[in-house]
Design a protein around this motif. Structure first.
Motif, mmCIF file in Angstrom:
data_model
loop_
_atom_site.group_PDB
_atom_site.id
_atom_site.type_symbol
_atom_site.label_atom_id
_atom_site.label_comp_id
_atom_site.label_asym_id
_atom_site.label_seq_id
_atom_site.Cartn_x
_atom_site.Cartn_y
_atom_site.Cartn_z
ATOM 1 N N CYS A 269 -4.047 -7.405 -0.278
ATOM 2 C CA CYS A 269 -5.090 -6.504 0.219
ATOM 3 C C CYS A 269 -6.369 -6.679 -0.590
ATOM 4 O O CYS A 269 -6.357 -6.660 -1.826
ATOM 5 C CB CYS A 269 -4.636 -5.051 0.143
ATOM 6 S SG CYS A 269 -3.387 -4.612 1.371
ATOM 7 N N ALA A 270 -7.475 -6.838 0.112
ATOM 8 C CA ALA A 270 -8.768 -6.958 -0.561
ATOM 9 C C ALA A 270 -9.368 -5.594 -0.857
ATOM 10 O O ALA A 270 -10.209 -5.457 -1.745
ATOM 11 C CB ALA A 270 -9.721 -7.772 0.301
ATOM 12 N N ALA A 271 -8.968 -4.565 -0.105
ATOM 13 C CA ALA A 271 -9.456 -3.202 -0.304
ATOM 14 C C ALA A 271 -8.354 -2.243 0.117
ATOM 15 O O ALA A 271 -7.547 -2.555 0.987
ATOM 16 C CB ALA A 271 -10.719 -2.963 0.513
ATOM 17 N N LEU A 272 -8.336 -1.078 -0.500
ATOM 18 C CA LEU A 272 -7.213 -0.165 -0.326
ATOM 19 C C LEU A 272 -7.690 1.222 0.089
ATOM 20 O O LEU A 272 -8.751 1.693 -0.355
ATOM 21 C CB LEU A 272 -6.418 -0.056 -1.627
ATOM 22 C CG LEU A 272 -5.791 -1.357 -2.138
ATOM 23 C CD1 LEU A 272 -5.371 -1.209 -3.594
ATOM 24 C CD2 LEU A 272 -4.599 -1.747 -1.278
ATOM 25 N N VAL A 273 -6.887 1.876 0.923
ATOM 26 C CA VAL A 273 -7.133 3.264 1.310
ATOM 27 C C VAL A 273 -5.848 4.049 1.077
ATOM 28 O O VAL A 273 -4.802 3.725 1.645
ATOM 29 C CB VAL A 273 -7.550 3.382 2.790
ATOM 30 C CG1 VAL A 273 -7.688 4.860 3.178
ATOM 31 C CG2 VAL A 273 -8.857 2.646 3.043
ATOM 32 N N TYR A 274 -5.907 5.065 0.220
ATOM 33 C CA TYR A 274 -4.775 5.950 -0.051
ATOM 34 C C TYR A 274 -5.026 7.278 0.656
ATOM 35 O O TYR A 274 -6.160 7.758 0.700
ATOM 36 C CB TYR A 274 -4.628 6.199 -1.552
ATOM 37 C CG TYR A 274 -4.270 4.974 -2.361
ATOM 38 C CD1 TYR A 274 -2.946 4.653 -2.637
ATOM 39 C CD2 TYR A 274 -5.264 4.150 -2.877
ATOM 40 C CE1 TYR A 274 -2.618 3.536 -3.399
ATOM 41 C CE2 TYR A 274 -4.950 3.041 -3.642
ATOM 42 C CZ TYR A 274 -3.622 2.738 -3.897
ATOM 43 O OH TYR A 274 -3.310 1.635 -4.644
ATOM 44 N N TYR A 275 -3.950 7.876 1.161
ATOM 45 C CA TYR A 275 -4.096 9.142 1.880
ATOM 46 C C TYR A 275 -2.910 10.049 1.580
ATOM 47 O O TYR A 275 -1.752 9.618 1.595
ATOM 48 C CB TYR A 275 -4.162 8.878 3.390
ATOM 49 C CG TYR A 275 -4.178 10.123 4.244
ATOM 50 C CD1 TYR A 275 -5.284 10.967 4.254
ATOM 51 C CD2 TYR A 275 -3.086 10.450 5.049
ATOM 52 C CE1 TYR A 275 -5.297 12.105 5.047
ATOM 53 C CE2 TYR A 275 -3.095 11.582 5.847
ATOM 54 C CZ TYR A 275 -4.196 12.411 5.845
ATOM 55 O OH TYR A 275 -4.222 13.541 6.618
ATOM 56 N N GLY A 276 -3.210 11.299 1.282
ATOM 57 C CA GLY A 276 -2.166 12.292 1.048
ATOM 58 C C GLY A 276 -2.504 13.582 1.772
ATOM 59 O O GLY A 276 -3.655 14.043 1.731
ATOM 60 N N GLU A 277 -1.537 14.168 2.423
ATOM 61 C CA GLU A 277 -1.769 15.380 3.210
ATOM 62 C C GLU A 277 -2.239 16.557 2.358
ATOM 63 O O GLU A 277 -3.095 17.344 2.771
ATOM 64 C CB GLU A 277 -0.485 15.756 3.957
ATOM 65 C CG GLU A 277 -0.103 14.833 5.097
ATOM 66 C CD GLU A 277 -0.919 15.096 6.353
ATOM 67 O OE1 GLU A 277 -1.383 16.238 6.534
ATOM 68 O OE2 GLU A 277 -1.100 14.154 7.150
ATOM 69 N N ASP A 278 -1.678 16.674 1.161
ATOM 70 C CA ASP A 278 -1.938 17.877 0.363
ATOM 71 C C ASP A 278 -2.699 17.574 -0.926
ATOM 72 O O ASP A 278 -2.653 18.349 -1.872
ATOM 73 C CB ASP A 278 -0.616 18.583 0.029
ATOM 74 C CG ASP A 278 0.356 17.665 -0.721
ATOM 75 O OD1 ASP A 278 0.075 16.447 -0.831
ATOM 76 O OD2 ASP A 278 1.388 18.177 -1.201
ATOM 77 N N TRP A 279 -3.395 16.478 -0.984
ATOM 78 C CA TRP A 279 -4.137 16.147 -2.198
ATOM 79 C C TRP A 279 -5.421 16.971 -2.288
ATOM 80 O O TRP A 279 -6.152 17.119 -1.298
ATOM 81 C CB TRP A 279 -4.492 14.668 -2.223
ATOM 82 C CG TRP A 279 -3.298 13.771 -2.439
ATOM 83 C CD1 TRP A 279 -2.053 14.146 -2.818
ATOM 84 C CD2 TRP A 279 -3.257 12.350 -2.288
ATOM 85 N NE1 TRP A 279 -1.224 13.062 -2.919
ATOM 86 C CE2 TRP A 279 -1.939 11.935 -2.594
ATOM 87 C CE3 TRP A 279 -4.185 11.383 -1.913
ATOM 88 C CZ2 TRP A 279 -1.544 10.606 -2.554
ATOM 89 C CZ3 TRP A 279 -3.804 10.053 -1.873
ATOM 90 C CH2 TRP A 279 -2.502 9.671 -2.191
ATOM 91 N N HIS A 280 -5.696 17.477 -3.469
ATOM 92 C CA HIS A 280 -6.889 18.283 -3.708
ATOM 93 C C HIS A 280 -8.125 17.391 -3.574
ATOM 94 O O HIS A 280 -8.310 16.440 -4.324
ATOM 95 C CB HIS A 280 -6.827 18.891 -5.118
ATOM 96 C CG HIS A 280 -7.832 19.988 -5.351
ATOM 97 N ND1 HIS A 280 -9.195 19.770 -5.338
ATOM 98 C CD2 HIS A 280 -7.660 21.313 -5.613
ATOM 99 C CE1 HIS A 280 -9.822 20.904 -5.580
ATOM 100 N NE2 HIS A 280 -8.912 21.857 -5.744
ATOM 101 N N ARG A 281 -8.975 17.732 -2.609
ATOM 102 C CA ARG A 281 -10.088 16.845 -2.301
ATOM 103 C C ARG A 281 -11.188 16.840 -3.357
ATOM 104 O O ARG A 281 -12.049 15.956 -3.366
ATOM 105 C CB ARG A 281 -10.663 17.219 -0.931
ATOM 106 C CG ARG A 281 -9.725 16.833 0.216
ATOM 107 C CD ARG A 281 -10.150 17.433 1.546
ATOM 108 N NE ARG A 281 -9.973 18.895 1.575
ATOM 109 C CZ ARG A 281 -10.937 19.766 1.725
ATOM 110 N NH1 ARG A 281 -12.176 19.348 1.878
ATOM 111 N NH2 ARG A 281 -10.682 21.060 1.744
ATOM 112 N N GLY A 282 -11.149 17.795 -4.280
ATOM 113 C CA GLY A 282 -12.195 17.850 -5.290
ATOM 114 C C GLY A 282 -12.115 16.778 -6.359
ATOM 115 O O GLY A 282 -13.085 16.555 -7.081
#
Length: 580
Positions: free
Chosen positions: A349-362
């Motif tokens: 992967c040249a670039a990455l996107v991580y995603y979590g349903e309950d991660w604190h966006r701050g």
């Protein structure tokens, strides 16, 4: 991860000439030459940054119009609203401009969005509320350059808008009465690297210059604002060159004498009591996180109140609140970073996107920064907004990849986006995160080469241990303040001997003793415990290290500097060396 060592090859005649002209030793002269400061006059201005070299604020496009409108509002007692942002740059800009308007005889309210509820940028409902309350002038700080629709709404409601911002504009500027931004294409202002507080400072400086004050008073008051400008400039990670270097140098020096109760309380909770003055690095890692924590974990109102209150007790209470929030921020950040690092990363992967349903966006931007440091590729970290179900988050990048240009190549994906080369924020439908991941990776893969994924060590000078006398090191440290655009000088020593078994400190750090031509040098090696096996006693190695101020050592009567190891390799391993 292996590093690319970029060893310098300066013309010895340039180094000798600069050394002679400035009467400094070869290491400092070599560093200056490597950084493009061969001319003695330019190097002298760099080493002795003067407030006299700041540019005239009236050379910024629309500045006369903005000052005239502020004067009119103050003279007629019109309601003024300062529309800020929730980070350090935004909150300090609000404080700075509020104070300047007060000094000019006016008064201003302010609005700072809630990061979690409102997101970044100006919103029409805030403008509508302001108009209903009789506001006649809105001044944006550190925001607004891409808020054309919001500005149009203000115009329709009879509210004038002055935009002050430093972010990159869209093709069309917002239809404001004045747009102060050195990055607008038609702005002749010489320095394009100001942060939001830097632009707000220029407006404040121009406004105060219209007052019937003696010149020395106007200068003294303007200089007093540089303390906040310095903190914002460091926190916003803009280049510490040009005007930024001047303002940060003088602003940090001004922290020796602090009268503002909020700033004094902030310094105290961060451990800078008495006459102790933080370095730019300490501003970045000890002051800025406490100020940012409020906007990340709750609301940034406490930061502005802390700086505006005249009550030392209230200021201390708010500073302690920020300190507690920063502790909570670190805990949440660690949890999300650990969750990201547990996920398998496809090295292709040249670039990455991580995603979590309950991660604190701050804290997602901070986590993205940490992941970029470890993986050295562009990264976005997103969380789900429970109120609207949208995915929101922040991205960070590497030198070879322009993050905002990547977003502009796929605008159909986003509900909102913005930022610059190294940092950006996005909002999109959660169902489209996988599509974003695929398109972001494909865009990066088409533009990055394998070498772009290797962190580079741009070495400023090759030195001998015998060169590192206390006066010589102090000349090197005189290149401070250090930060983005002017990093701590990185030097290399080649073919040195490991003099003793590295000593492990706190399970993860090392203290390493090296020897070269009979001279020993003790280096601190943070997070190097796993690499101790690369430095057995008697081994011949090449090392790169930085020279940094060490107040702890100075307080104990030792030299006030330390050598900090950055990388090590066997002395004969030259296959990863690139000369520049």
């Amino acid at each position: 991860m292996p590093h690319l060592w970029l060893l310098p090859s300066p013309d010895p005649r340039d180094v000798e000439a600069l050394s002679s002209a400035l009467r400094i030793a070869a290491p400092a002269a070599g560093i200056l030459v490597h950084r493009g400061l061969r001319d003695p006059a330019a190097a002298r201005r760099f080493l002795q940054p003067s407030l006299d070299d700041l540019h005239d604020p009236l050379t910024m496009r629309d500045m006369p119009r903005a000052v005239a409108r502020l004067q009119e509002a103050i003279r007629d007692g019109q309601k003024i609203l300062i529309y800020g942002d929730y980070d350090v740059d935004g909150t300090t800009s609000v404080v700075l401009l509020t104070k300047a308007i007060e000094l000019a005889g006016g008064a201003a309210g302010y609005h700072v969005p809630n990061r979690l509820k409102d997101g970044y940028g100006m919103r029409p409902e805030v403008v509508e509320t302001a108009a209903a309350e009789g506001v006649k002038l809105i001044v944006s700080v550190d925001t607004g350059i891409r808020a054309a629709e919001v500005v149009r709404r203000a115009n329709a409601l009879g509210v004038d808008v002055i935009v002050t911002d430093h972010h990159l504009p869209e093709t069309d500027l917002p239809p404001a009465l004045a747009v102060l931004n050195p990055n607008r294409p038609d702005c002749p202002y010489p320095d394009k690297n100001l942060c939001g507080a830097g632009v707000a400072f220029k407006l404040a400086e121009a406004l105060l210059a219209t007052l019937p004050w003696p010149p020395e008073k106007a200068r003294r008051v303007s200089e007093s604002f540089l303390k906040l400008v310095a903190i914002a400039t460091v926190a916003d990670v803009v280049p510490l060159t040009g005007e930024n270097r001047i303002m940060v140098k003088h602003g940090i020096d001004g922290l020796r004498a602090v009268r503002n109760p909020g700033l004094r309380a902030l310094l105290d909770v961060a451990g800078f009591t008495g006459n102790t003055v933080p370095t730019a690095r300490q501003v970045a890692f000890q002051l800025a996180p406490r100020l940012n924590a409020a906007g990340r974990m709750d609301t940034a109102q406490a930061v502005i109140e802390m700086f505006l209150t005249d009550d030392p007790a209230r200021a201390r209470e708010l500073a302690q609140q920020l300190d507690r929030q920063n502790t909570g921020r670190r805990q949440v950040e660690d949890e999300i970073r650990d969750a990201c690092e547990r996920l398998a990363v496809d090295e292709s992967c040249a670039a990455l996107v991580y995603y979590g349903e309950d991660w604190h966006r701050g804290v997602l931007g901070i986590v993205a920064s940490r992941l970029v440091e470890r993986l050295h590729r562009p990264v976005f970290v997103l969380g789900r907004n429970p109120e609207d179900g949208l995915a929101q988050g922040s991205g960070r990048s590497i030198a070879a990849f322009h993050l905002l240009e990547a977003m502009e190549a796929m605008p159909d994906l986003f509900i909102r986006f913005g930022g610059h080369k190294y940092a950006a924020g996005v909002t999109l439908e959660a169902a489209r995160v996988d599509e974003f991941r695929q398109r972001f990776n494909a865009y990066a893969a088409a533009r990055l080469s394998p070498e772009d994924f290797l962190p580079q060590l741009d070495i400023d000078a090759v030195v001998e241990f015998g060169d590192l006398t206390d006066p010589c090191v102090q000349e090197v440290l005189a290149l401070a303040p250090f930060g983005h655009g002017n990093p701590p000088p990185l030097v290399a020593a080649l073919d040195v001997e490991v003099a003793a078994q590295p000593v492990v400190m706190k399970e993860k750090h090392l203290r390493v003793t090296m020897r070269q031509n009979g001279r020993a040098l003790v280096l601190k090696a943070w997070n190097f415990a796993e690499r101790a096996g690369e430095m057995p006693p008697g081994a011949r190695v090449d090392i790169t290290f930085t020279l940094e101020e060490d107040a702890y050592s100075a307080a104990r009567g030792y030299p006030g500097w330390a050598a900090v190891l950055r990388d090590v390799r066997t002395a004969k391993d030259y296959n990863r060396t690139f000369r520049v």
